[in-house]
Design an enzyme around this catalytic site. Structure first.
Site, PDB file in Angstrom:
ATOM      1  CE  LYS A  54      -3.791  -2.586   2.139  1.00  0.00           C
ATOM      2  NZ  LYS A  54      -4.557  -2.783   3.484  1.00  0.00           N
ATOM      3  CD  GLN A  98      -3.394  -4.480   6.628  1.00  0.00           C
ATOM      4  OE1 GLN A  98      -3.551  -3.374   5.707  1.00  0.00           O
ATOM      5  NE2 GLN A  98      -4.205  -5.537   6.342  1.00  0.00           N
ATOM      6  CG  ASP A 121      -9.761  -0.237   4.945  1.00  0.00           C
ATOM      7  OD1 ASP A 121      -9.597  -0.471   3.736  1.00  0.00           O
ATOM      8  OD2 ASP A 121      -9.151  -0.698   6.017  1.00  0.00           O
TER       9      ASP A 121
END
Ligand code: NDP
Length: 294
Positions: A54, A98, A121
């Site tokens: 990422k 994460q 997200d």
């Protein structure tokens, strides 16, 4: 029939190029550099790889990447304090924590502490609520990537029968919602579904998000259906090494499907591209400007 391969690698490469162009316009016309903060707690090896990728992709797109690596023993309080700091940092337009988090940290408390406007997200309850009610949600990256590939392949999906196998908050449910928003007739299947072969067999669109290697058999697939395989499963090979397979029995499914995503090289690459896309979306919404046309 041999299915057409839906090439997520090529699709995501084009998408990333478009995003890089948008970032250039944002810099030149608006003096804005989108910033993505990625927070990782602990040493989970798969998460380390995801975060590294990422970070690389964010920089390649011309955005700022802020990495926060915290030790396994970080307290929930300390993590929430960092999220709050990032919420208030104007250089940060997107925040990604994460998952999975260590067991002693309440994941939903952390996700819902992220400002919904920076929740790239798309996991915050406000964003899932907006998605469910037709508002301007930030859409979770994996289902968004699946939707883009489906739209590219099928165009108008109105009236098509779609089955999503899996009902997680991060893939199955938002995927079903997106397909419903496209006016598909949507069935959500899960571990308690009776007669899965029959449910799969009537679908024009099959999205498999189960996490069980090749659980969806090729001969269940309706002739000509479009199959999106989200599953990532590591299985042992005869030589002691391992390989990655999806949730769909690919070698048989290609004989029935009209189009299918491979694993790897299908949904996976699209997920990171959609994270970058969401970061641009979040940046523009925060600045009150339209997303640049490229
Ligand atoms: P979850 O484990 O959260 O959800 C799995 C779902 O599959 C559950 O709803 C479960 O049903 C259902 N299920 C389990 N067994 C069966 C069965 N025998 N028949 C029908 N349904 C079943 O997984 P995720 O949604 O997080 O991920 C799914 C897969 O997608 C995983 O392989 C994951 O690695 C992959 N993934 C890939 C990404 C990518 O970028 N390509 C990103 C995210 C995930 P129930 O609710 O009843 O338990």
């Amino acid at each position: 029939m041999t299915a057409e391969l839906i090439d997520g690698k090529a699709f995501s490469a084009t998408l990333k190029q478009d995003i890089a162009k948008q970032v250039t316009v944002l810099k030149e016309k608006h003096n804005l550099i989108p910033g993505l903060a990625v927070v990782i707690v602990g040493e989970d090896p798969a998460s380390q790889i995801y975060v590294r990728n990422k970070n690389i992709s964010t920089k390649e797109a011309g955005m700022n990447s802020f990495e926060h690596r915290l030790p396994e023993e970080t307290t929930e309080e300390d993590l929430l304090a960092l999220v709050e700091k990032l919420n208030n940092d104007p250089a940060v337009n997107g925040i990604l924590v994460q998952l999975p988090l260590p067991k002693h940290i309440n994941e939903s408390a952390v996700i819902n502490a992220i400002s919904p406007a920076k929740d790239v997200d798309g996991f915050h309850v406000i964003n899932s609520g907006l998605l469910a009610t037709g508002g301007d949600a930030i859409v979770p990256c994996t289902p968004l990537g699946c939707l883009l590939m489906l739209k590219d392949k099928l165009g108008n999906m109105s009236g098509l029968d779609a089955v999503v196998i899996g009902r997680s908050n991060i893939v199955g449910k938002p995927m079903a919602q997106l397909l419903l928003n496209e006016s598909c007739t949507v069935t959500i299947a899960h571990s308690r579904t009776r007669n899965l072969p029959e449910v799969v067999g009537r679908a024009d669109i099959v999205v498999a998000a189960v996490g069980r290697p090749e659980i969806i058999k090729g001969d269940w697939i309706k002739e000509g259906a479009t199959v999106i395989d989200v599953g990532i499963n590591r299985v042992p090979k005869d030589d002691g090494k391992s390989r990655i397979v999806g949730d769909v029995e690919f070698d048989e499914a290609v004989k029935k499907a009209g189009a299918i995503t491979p694993v790897p090289g299908g949904v996976g690459p699209m997920t990171i591209a959609c994270l970058l896309k969401n970061t641009v979306t979040a940046t523009c919404r925060q600045a009150g400007i339209d997303e640049p046309d490229v």
